[in-house]
Motif scaffolding. Structure first.
Motif, PDB file in Angstrom:
ATOM      1  N   PRO A 118      44.703  42.806 -79.050  1.00 15.71           N
ATOM      2  CA  PRO A 118      44.900  41.996 -77.852  1.00 15.71           C
ATOM      3  C   PRO A 118      43.815  40.955 -77.626  1.00 15.71           C
ATOM      4  O   PRO A 118      43.769  40.332 -76.570  1.00 15.71           O
ATOM      5  N   LEU A 119      42.942  40.739 -78.617  1.00 13.11           N
ATOM      6  CA  LEU A 119      41.787  39.876 -78.400  1.00 13.11           C
ATOM      7  C   LEU A 119      42.131  38.400 -78.435  1.00 13.11           C
ATOM      8  O   LEU A 119      41.710  37.643 -77.563  1.00 13.11           O
ATOM      9  N   ALA A 120      42.878  37.969 -79.418  1.00 15.55           N
ATOM     10  CA  ALA A 120      43.252  36.548 -79.515  1.00 15.55           C
ATOM     11  C   ALA A 120      44.455  36.413 -80.436  1.00 15.55           C
ATOM     12  O   ALA A 120      44.404  36.845 -81.588  1.00 15.55           O
ATOM     13  N   PHE A 121      45.521  35.813 -79.929  1.00 18.32           N
ATOM     14  CA  PHE A 121      46.742  35.654 -80.708  1.00 18.32           C
ATOM     15  C   PHE A 121      47.622  34.610 -80.029  1.00 18.32           C
ATOM     16  O   PHE A 121      47.415  34.259 -78.864  1.00 18.32           O
ATOM     17  N   VAL A 122      48.608  34.119 -80.743  1.00 16.06           N
ATOM     18  CA  VAL A 122      49.525  33.135 -80.182  1.00 16.06           C
ATOM     19  C   VAL A 122      50.534  33.850 -79.296  1.00 16.06           C
ATOM     20  O   VAL A 122      51.132  34.852 -79.690  1.00 16.06           O
TER      21      VAL A 122
ATOM     22  N   THR B  60      50.752  28.895 -77.288  1.00 14.26           N
ATOM     23  CA  THR B  60      49.534  29.046 -76.500  1.00 14.26           C
ATOM     24  C   THR B  60      48.664  30.180 -77.026  1.00 14.26           C
ATOM     25  O   THR B  60      49.136  31.305 -77.205  1.00 14.26           O
ATOM     26  N   LEU B  61      47.392  29.885 -77.253  1.00 15.99           N
ATOM     27  CA  LEU B  61      46.451  30.921 -77.647  1.00 15.99           C
ATOM     28  C   LEU B  61      46.156  31.790 -76.429  1.00 15.99           C
ATOM     29  O   LEU B  61      45.691  31.306 -75.402  1.00 15.99           O
ATOM     30  N   THR B  62      46.449  33.067 -76.540  1.00 18.71           N
ATOM     31  CA  THR B  62      46.193  34.000 -75.453  1.00 18.71           C
ATOM     32  C   THR B  62      45.336  35.141 -75.977  1.00 18.71           C
ATOM     33  O   THR B  62      44.913  35.156 -77.128  1.00 18.71           O
ATOM     34  N   GLY B  63      45.049  36.110 -75.137  1.00 15.91           N
ATOM     35  CA  GLY B  63      44.229  37.241 -75.534  1.00 15.91           C
ATOM     36  C   GLY B  63      43.032  37.399 -74.607  1.00 15.91           C
ATOM     37  O   GLY B  63      42.688  36.505 -73.831  1.00 15.91           O
ATOM     38  N   SER B  64      42.382  38.538 -74.698  1.00 20.53           N
ATOM     39  CA  SER B  64      41.261  38.821 -73.803  1.00 20.53           C
ATOM     40  C   SER B  64      40.104  37.851 -74.006  1.00 20.53           C
ATOM     41  O   SER B  64      39.422  37.482 -73.038  1.00 20.53           O
ATOM     42  N   GLU B  65      39.855  37.407 -75.241  1.00 18.03           N
ATOM     43  CA  GLU B  65      38.703  36.551 -75.506  1.00 18.03           C
ATOM     44  C   GLU B  65      38.851  35.153 -74.898  1.00 18.03           C
ATOM     45  O   GLU B  65      37.991  34.722 -74.134  1.00 18.03           O
TER      46      GLU B  65
ATOM     47  N   PRO C  78      39.869  47.852 -79.533  1.00 13.60           N
ATOM     48  CA  PRO C  78      40.871  46.919 -79.006  1.00 13.60           C
ATOM     49  C   PRO C  78      42.216  47.005 -79.719  1.00 13.60           C
ATOM     50  O   PRO C  78      43.269  46.938 -79.082  1.00 13.60           O
ATOM     51  N   GLY C  79      42.186  47.141 -81.053  1.00 14.00           N
ATOM     52  CA  GLY C  79      43.438  47.263 -81.786  1.00 14.00           C
ATOM     53  C   GLY C  79      44.198  48.518 -81.410  1.00 14.00           C
ATOM     54  O   GLY C  79      45.433  48.519 -81.329  1.00 14.00           O
ATOM     55  N   ILE C  80      43.474  49.598 -81.160  1.00 16.60           N
ATOM     56  CA  ILE C  80      44.114  50.842 -80.738  1.00 16.60           C
ATOM     57  C   ILE C  80      44.674  50.695 -79.323  1.00 16.60           C
ATOM     58  O   ILE C  80      45.765  51.189 -79.016  1.00 16.60           O
ATOM     59  N   ALA C  81      43.951  49.998 -78.443  1.00 18.74           N
ATOM     60  CA  ALA C  81      44.463  49.743 -77.096  1.00 18.74           C
ATOM     61  C   ALA C  81      45.793  48.993 -77.162  1.00 18.74           C
ATOM     62  O   ALA C  81      46.732  49.282 -76.406  1.00 18.74           O
ATOM     63  N   TYR C  82      45.872  48.039 -78.082  1.00 17.42           N
ATOM     64  CA  TYR C  82      47.105  47.279 -78.263  1.00 17.42           C
ATOM     65  C   TYR C  82      48.241  48.179 -78.742  1.00 17.42           C
ATOM     66  O   TYR C  82      49.357  48.138 -78.204  1.00 17.42           O
TER      67      TYR C  82
ATOM     68  N   TRP D 286      43.882  43.823 -69.967  1.00 14.16           N
ATOM     69  CA  TRP D 286      44.008  43.919 -71.422  1.00 14.16           C
ATOM     70  C   TRP D 286      43.782  45.344 -71.940  1.00 14.16           C
ATOM     71  O   TRP D 286      43.605  45.550 -73.137  1.00 14.16           O
ATOM     72  N   ASN D 287      43.760  46.336 -71.035  1.00 11.22           N
ATOM     73  CA  ASN D 287      43.606  47.749 -71.425  1.00 11.22           C
ATOM     74  C   ASN D 287      42.285  48.014 -72.141  1.00 11.22           C
ATOM     75  O   ASN D 287      42.209  48.855 -73.050  1.00 11.22           O
ATOM     76  N   LEU D 288      41.237  47.307 -71.715  1.00 11.33           N
ATOM     77  CA  LEU D 288      39.935  47.431 -72.365  1.00 11.33           C
ATOM     78  C   LEU D 288      38.846  47.911 -71.410  1.00 11.33           C
ATOM     79  O   LEU D 288      37.656  47.679 -71.646  1.00 11.33           O
ATOM     80  N   SER D 289      39.237  48.616 -70.359  1.00  7.70           N
ATOM     81  CA  SER D 289      38.253  49.079 -69.385  1.00  7.70           C
ATOM     82  C   SER D 289      37.204  50.001 -69.993  1.00  7.70           C
ATOM     83  O   SER D 289      36.087  50.103 -69.476  1.00  7.70           O
ATOM     84  N   ASN D 290      37.535  50.663 -71.104  1.00  6.70           N
ATOM     85  CA  ASN D 290      36.566  51.563 -71.738  1.00  6.70           C
ATOM     86  C   ASN D 290      35.520  50.811 -72.554  1.00  6.70           C
ATOM     87  O   ASN D 290      34.705  51.432 -73.244  1.00  6.70           O
TER      88      ASN D 290
END
Length: 342
Positions: A99-103, A109-114, A253-257, A320-324
């Motif tokens: 979920p960090l950076a992807f179209v 549109t480039l989206t994602g947490s970053e 992050p990949g596991i959160a996704y 982005w499900n990254l609170s941890n």
């Protein structure tokens, strides 16, 4: 290789989620920057930044109120303040790494947490965000040349990188164990609990190095940890939900996704615990990365701390499900991965 650990992690994210990323769209990567700028401008009048706007299930669309803080704008180097924009570099080409950076779901549109966090920081500093997507290598070329002001791209703080860059930390750099939701096993930082388990990991990754070290220690104690390898993320996931492995050890992050994708399926998964990507002796940190001596690290760190104090930071992570991976404060040039392990 100077950037080996973080680039391996990025490649693991990219490869491990490539098939899933195709479902959210990988076309038109070259136009991602201009489209993402437009999405930010749309929110300028309301004093809000929309995060996870086009996430297609990778995150939860969230409107976050944020506006310029004049005292923080005043900290900016004169050249940046006069230019009125923050050029944000993201190294997500060619495939992206949700979920960090992807179209996003609009296919452009480039989206994602970053990039979303870069937009939030720009808003606090009173700057227009200009997001530029590139390859991992060209991200650093852009910072070196001055074409890019700051990198928000899952960049690990390392002592080697400090020779050329300054950092403002904003997330923990964590690995995690993914298990089925029905599993009762949890990882609490004690590697001895892996005895008797079968765990999948990506070959050539930082997490493989850590897992093999634990395997060797268990073997020396007369106990067994079975390590498995699969050709891609889909095969790993099928092995997990099919009971062929007990857990998958990979970038948090990949596991959160993946967990978000599994949530509404007959085979949901969960996070069984995290571990620092820097190993037992140091909590790894992800940091905004600027050219050394540019004068940008301090105002960016102060902007991040404003977002932490006022709650926008927590909302961004939750979206982005990254609170941890939350940090209590942003630090300028905190201790990074040692030179002997960079």
């Amino acid at each position: 290789m100077t950037h080996a650990r973080s680039s391996r992690l990025l490649r693991a994210l990219s490869a491990g989620t490539a098939a899933a990323t195709l479902t959210v769209g990988l076309a038109a990567c070259g136009s991602a920057a201009s489209s993402s700028d437009a999405a930010s401008v749309d929110n300028a009048a309301t004093g809000a930044v929309t995060v996870a706007a086009l996430a297609n299930g990778a995150g939860t669309r969230t409107y976050i109120k944020v506006s310029e803080v004049a005292s923080l704008h005043a900290e900016l180097p004169a050249s940046v303040a006069k230019g009125g924009q923050l050029v944000i570099g993201v190294g997500a080409l060619p495939a992206g790494f949700p979920p960090l950076a992807f179209v996003g779901s609009d296919q452009q549109t480039l989206t994602g947490s970053e990039p979303d966090f870069g937009r939030l920081v720009a808003a606090v500093l009173g700057l227009k965000p200009v997001v530029q997507n590139s390859t991992w290598e060209n991200l650093f070329v852009g910072i070196d040349s001055g074409r890019t002001d700051v990198g928000f791209s899952n960049i690990t703080d390392t002592e080697e990188r400090k020779k050329k860059y300054d950092f403002a930390s904003y997330r923990e750099d964590n690995l995690a164990f993914e298990v089925t939701r029905t599993s009762t096993w949890n990882f609490n930082g004690d590697w001895t609990t892996l005895a008797g388990k079968t765990v999948a990991v990506g070959a050539g990754t930082n997490q493989e190095k850590i897992l093999l070290e634990w395997q060797a220690k268990l073997k020396a104690a007369g106990k067994q940890l079975t390590v498995k390898y699969f050709p891609d993320n889909n095969a790993t996931h099928l092995a997990l939900v099919g009971g062929k492995i007990d857990a998958y050890f990979g970038p948090n992050p990949g596991i959160a996704y993946q967990i978000a994708q599994d949530a509404r399926t007959p085979n949901p998964t969960r996070n069984a615990g995290t571990y620092s990507g820097a190993g037992a002796s140091l909590q790894g940190l992800i940091a905004a990365t600027v050219k050394k001596g540019s004068g940008l690290a301090r105002p960016i760190a102060d902007a991040i701390n404003y977002l932490i104090k006022n709650g926008q930071y927590a909302k961004w992570l939750a979206a982005w499900n990254l609170s941890n991976e939350a940090v209590p404060t942003s630090l300028v040039n905190p201790p990074g991965l040692p030179l002997t392990d960079s």
